[in-house]
Design a protein around this motif. Structure first.
Motif, PDB file in Angstrom:
ATOM      1  N   GLY A 242       0.815  -1.200   0.000  1.00 54.22           N
ATOM      2  CA  GLY A 242       0.000   0.000   0.000  1.00 54.22           C
ATOM      3  C   GLY A 242       0.849   1.249   0.000  1.00 54.22           C
ATOM      4  O   GLY A 242       2.079   1.186   0.028  1.00 54.22           O
ATOM      5  N   VAL A 243       0.172   2.389  -0.056  1.00 52.73           N
ATOM      6  CA  VAL A 243       0.832   3.690   0.029  1.00 52.73           C
ATOM      7  C   VAL A 243       0.342   4.371   1.295  1.00 52.73           C
ATOM      8  O   VAL A 243      -0.871   4.530   1.492  1.00 52.73           O
ATOM      9  N   TYR A 244       1.263   4.760   2.144  1.00 54.14           N
ATOM     10  CA  TYR A 244       0.934   5.349   3.442  1.00 54.14           C
ATOM     11  C   TYR A 244       1.525   6.753   3.502  1.00 54.14           C
ATOM     12  O   TYR A 244       2.701   6.952   3.196  1.00 54.14           O
ATOM     13  N   ARG A 245       0.681   7.711   3.890  1.00 59.67           N
ATOM     14  CA  ARG A 245       1.080   9.110   3.764  1.00 59.67           C
ATOM     15  C   ARG A 245       1.047   9.845   5.113  1.00 59.67           C
ATOM     16  O   ARG A 245       0.282   9.486   6.009  1.00 59.67           O
ATOM     17  N   SER A 246       1.863  10.890   5.185  1.00 57.40           N
ATOM     18  CA  SER A 246       1.813  11.792   6.339  1.00 57.40           C
ATOM     19  C   SER A 246       2.351  13.144   5.915  1.00 57.40           C
ATOM     20  O   SER A 246       2.984  13.285   4.852  1.00 57.40           O
TER      21      SER A 246
ATOM     22  N   ILE B  17       6.741  19.139   5.010  1.00 54.05           N
ATOM     23  CA  ILE B  17       7.274  17.868   4.504  1.00 54.05           C
ATOM     24  C   ILE B  17       6.102  16.949   4.204  1.00 54.05           C
ATOM     25  O   ILE B  17       5.283  16.667   5.090  1.00 54.05           O
ATOM     26  N   ALA B  18       5.999  16.506   2.961  1.00 54.36           N
ATOM     27  CA  ALA B  18       4.987  15.529   2.552  1.00 54.36           C
ATOM     28  C   ALA B  18       5.701  14.208   2.298  1.00 54.36           C
ATOM     29  O   ALA B  18       6.688  14.162   1.567  1.00 54.36           O
ATOM     30  N   CYS B  19       5.206  13.150   2.904  1.00 52.16           N
ATOM     31  CA  CYS B  19       5.878  11.854   2.834  1.00 52.16           C
ATOM     32  C   CYS B  19       4.895  10.782   2.359  1.00 52.16           C
ATOM     33  O   CYS B  19       3.772  10.680   2.874  1.00 52.16           O
ATOM     34  N   ALA B  20       5.316   9.991   1.385  1.00 49.58           N
ATOM     35  CA  ALA B  20       4.533   8.836   0.927  1.00 49.58           C
ATOM     36  C   ALA B  20       5.427   7.606   1.003  1.00 49.58           C
ATOM     37  O   ALA B  20       6.465   7.548   0.335  1.00 49.58           O
ATOM     38  N   VAL B  21       5.031   6.632   1.803  1.00 50.95           N
ATOM     39  CA  VAL B  21       5.777   5.385   1.948  1.00 50.95           C
ATOM     40  C   VAL B  21       5.025   4.305   1.167  1.00 50.95           C
ATOM     41  O   VAL B  21       3.892   3.967   1.504  1.00 50.95           O
ATOM     42  N   THR B  22       5.664   3.778   0.126  1.00 48.88           N
ATOM     43  CA  THR B  22       5.044   2.768  -0.718  1.00 48.88           C
ATOM     44  C   THR B  22       5.672   1.408  -0.434  1.00 48.88           C
ATOM     45  O   THR B  22       6.888   1.240  -0.570  1.00 48.88           O
ATOM     46  N   VAL B  23       4.852   0.456  -0.040  1.00 46.59           N
ATOM     47  CA  VAL B  23       5.307  -0.908   0.216  1.00 46.59           C
ATOM     48  C   VAL B  23       4.824  -1.784  -0.927  1.00 46.59           C
ATOM     49  O   VAL B  23       3.633  -1.831  -1.239  1.00 46.59           O
TER      50      VAL B  23
ATOM     51  N   VAL C 189      10.588  -1.037  -0.367  1.00 52.14           N
ATOM     52  CA  VAL C 189       9.922   0.155   0.162  1.00 52.14           C
ATOM     53  C   VAL C 189      10.420   1.376  -0.601  1.00 52.14           C
ATOM     54  O   VAL C 189      11.633   1.549  -0.802  1.00 52.14           O
ATOM     55  N   GLY C 190       9.497   2.221  -0.999  1.00 50.40           N
ATOM     56  CA  GLY C 190       9.851   3.508  -1.582  1.00 50.40           C
ATOM     57  C   GLY C 190       9.367   4.633  -0.684  1.00 50.40           C
ATOM     58  O   GLY C 190       8.236   4.599  -0.188  1.00 50.40           O
TER      59      GLY C 190
ATOM     60  N   GLU D 114      -4.131   0.772  -2.361  1.00 54.32           N
ATOM     61  CA  GLU D 114      -3.670  -0.526  -2.848  1.00 54.32           C
ATOM     62  C   GLU D 114      -2.785  -0.372  -4.086  1.00 54.32           C
ATOM     63  O   GLU D 114      -3.058   0.429  -4.975  1.00 54.32           O
ATOM     64  N   VAL D 115      -1.706  -1.125  -4.097  1.00 53.51           N
ATOM     65  CA  VAL D 115      -0.862  -1.216  -5.283  1.00 53.51           C
ATOM     66  C   VAL D 115      -0.601  -2.688  -5.548  1.00 53.51           C
ATOM     67  O   VAL D 115      -0.662  -3.520  -4.654  1.00 53.51           O
ATOM     68  N   GLY D 116      -0.304  -3.008  -6.801  1.00 57.67           N
ATOM     69  CA  GLY D 116      -0.051  -4.399  -7.141  1.00 57.67           C
ATOM     70  C   GLY D 116       1.303  -4.871  -6.646  1.00 57.67           C
ATOM     71  O   GLY D 116       2.219  -4.091  -6.489  1.00 57.67           O
ATOM     72  N   ARG D 117       1.410  -6.158  -6.422  1.00 51.26           N
ATOM     73  CA  ARG D 117       2.693  -6.711  -5.992  1.00 51.26           C
ATOM     74  C   ARG D 117       3.661  -6.739  -7.167  1.00 51.26           C
ATOM     75  O   ARG D 117       3.286  -6.906  -8.285  1.00 51.26           O
TER      76      ARG D 117
END
Length: 559
Positions: free
Chosen positions: A234-238, A252-258, A263-264, A556-559
């Motif tokens: 998923g993509v998790y933001r803060s 600061i905008a942060c997006a953590v993509t798993v 991890v990005g 949701e993102v694809g594996r």
């Protein structure tokens, strides 16, 4: 590619020995350094790298995030000085913020390790210099105002000092003896690394480190990827806001993509770079994003180059987290340290049992005192002291503990011995930890007096004056930071001012954020806090009304 480890116990024994070599080298640096910044505050790192410049072992003290960027640093140095050009006894230094650790005061040093006539490894250190010239001010609008820029240069050639480089460097700093003494301390640490690495290869009858490095990198890569796979894709933001400079907050905008075992972390949407010294170069941004993620997901495995292969950090050029040359960067930690808060706030929905609330020391508050004592001797002292850490779901935050950096405070006696200043008190700051089911760690109050007949320059590099450390899961923010003269005048946390003769200043460090709803805290803990003096009644602790960081759910993102 995961390489099989046929003898895991033997590998651990060898890995532990190489790590012990970096620890011994670090001890050598601490014992021989001239400045309190190294020997008291631990603002350094020591690593051993393979022939490609990839870290194999890191000292266990010092700044872990610095070690996280030593591989990329060395790769850039090797572009300037290819492996075939190195001689035994060479030493290259640089403080280029876009190559090294993000600002000019940190001087990186790289030396080769030869065994049986072949280049087999590199030793690397970074240490914060007590002076790098320039004018200490957050009002600098370009890098050149902040001190002398050292591109990758040979300080030693085949064991002999390049006198031209030495004289050029020392002619541009105020505290030449301390600066050179610390550089010699770094060189002494490198000598220990070189000797121990050669002994390692001789004792294990190995021609080089290639097989060993491949195995330890495989172990750390596999451990990190296994930890990442436990997270849902998923993509998790803060978002996190900082005070900024001159009333101009930064964002600061942060997006953590798993995605699978990778991890990005992306900072698209963050503020543009600013004409002040709070810009964080991309290498520093990467270090203070990757290291907090590493200890969150895989704290039990030693770190080296392999620990970060599964993590990718990106940020648009021209932003406060990826500024373009020659942006001013001396206070880059005021942005970079906040990235741990952004990453943890983003992952709080999926790792509520493991993240911590914001820490009051993210970013760290640094104070530089400089002047001339009554005998006419100049002095310069950097005060490293710590605020409160954020609470977790299960435990209160640690008081006066550095995070995400690992710098120490040093002893008051050593600081007083290095300057005419007097420290009147250094005590926990009651009521500064954010309330919650688990309380945020307490900050501290430090009172410093100028007993001389001359004014002392005071440079403050801090944040959390308007934006406190936020809580999580209903926890309250910690107290904000502040600095107040004995006259009652407040001094902005980003300023250059004077501490008059005979006057004192109280520096109040921020508290950490709380975790969970305050009404859920157990009565016995409330009583214990009151008995210990950790809580106060009456006056407000400072402004705490801020726009909270946003932590959205997964996309949701694809594996």
């Amino acid at each position: 590619m995961i390489r099989p480890v046929s003898d895991p116990i033997g590998l651990e024994v060898r890995w532990d020995r190489l790590a012990a070599a970096t620890d011994e080298a670090a001890s050598t640096m601490l014992r021989t350094a001239f400045s309190t910044i190294i020997r008291e505050s631990n603002d350094y790192t020591v690593v051993l790298m393979d022939r490609e410049g990839r870290t194999m072992a890191e000292s266990r003290a010092g700044i872990p995030a610095f070690a996280a960027l030593m591989s990329s640093l060395t790769a850039l140095v090797l572009e300037r000085f290819p492996a075939e050009e190195w001689q035994d006894g060479d030493c290259v230094i640089t403080n280029d913020p876009w190559i090294a650790t993000g600002h000019l005061p940190d001087i990186a040093m790289i030396t080769p390790v030869f065994h049986r006539g072949r280049l087999v490894a590199y030793a690397g250190t970074v240490a914060h210099s007590p002076d790098i010239g320039g004018t200490p001010s957050l009002s600098a609008t370009e890098l050149i105002s902040e001190g002398i820029l050292i591109p990758p240069l040979r300080l030693f050639r085949a064991g002999r000092v390049d006198e031209g480089v030495k004289h050029l460097l020392l002619a541009n700093v105020r505290l030449a003896d301390q600066v050179w003494g610390d550089l010699e301390a770094q060189a002494a640490a490198h000598a220990v690394c070189r000797r121990r690495a050669q002994e390692f290869l001789a004792d294990f009858d190995e021609p080089d480190f290639e097989e060993f490095a491949a195995q330890v990198h495989s172990v750390t890569d596999a451990a990190m990827r296994a930890a990442v796979r436990e997270l849902p894709d998923g993509v998790y933001r803060s978002t996190v806001d900082a005070d900024g400079v001159e009333g101009r907050p930064t964002h600061i905008a942060c997006a953590v993509t798993v995605r699978g075992d990778e991890v990005g972390i992306d900072y698209t949407g963050s503020s543009p770079q600013v004409p002040f010294s709070t810009n964080s170069t991309l290498n520093y941004t990467r270090a203070y994003s990757m290291y907090p993620l590493k200890i969150l997901l895989d704290s039990s495995t030693r770190t080296n180059w392999g620990s970060y292969l599964a993590v990718r950090v990106t940020a648009p050029p021209g932003t406060i987290v990826n500024p373009t040359f020659p942006a001013p960067v001396v206070a880059r930690h005021l942005t970079g340290h906040l990235l741990s808060c952004a990453v943890y706030q983003a992952l709080a929905p999926v790792l509520p049992d493991r993240v911590i609330a914001d820490s009051g020391g993210a970013p760290a508050l640094r104070v530089r005192f400089a002047g001339v004592d009554d005998t006419g001797r100049p002095f310069s002292l950097m005060l490293f002291a710590n605020a409160g850490m954020g609470a977790s779901k299960e435990t209160d935050g640690l008081s006066t503990t550095a995070f995400p950096t690992n710098s120490g405070s040093g002893s008051i006696e050593a600081l007083e011995a290095a300057s005419p200043l007097r420290f009147l008190r250094k005590e926990l700051r009651a009521g500064s930890g954010g309330r919650g089911r688990r309380r945020g760690g307490l900050g501290q109050d430090i009172e410093v007096r100028n007993p001389t007949s001359r004014p002392v320059q005071m440079v403050l590099l801090g944040d959390r004056e308007q934006h406190p450390a936020l809580g999580l899961a209903g926890g309250e923010p910690g107290a904000t930071a502040q600095t107040v003269l004995d006259s009652g005048e407040r001094v902005p946390l980003k300023s250059v001012s004077q501490l008059p003769p005979g006057s004192s200043v109280v520096i109040s460090f921020a508290g950490g954020g709380g975790f969970g709803k305050p009404e859920e805290r157990e009565p016995e803990f409330l009583v214990a806090d009151e008995i210990a003096g950790y809580t106060v009644r009456g006056p407000e602790r400072g402004p705490v009304t801020v726009r909270p960081a946003r932590a959205d759910g997964p996309e949701e993102v694809g594996r």
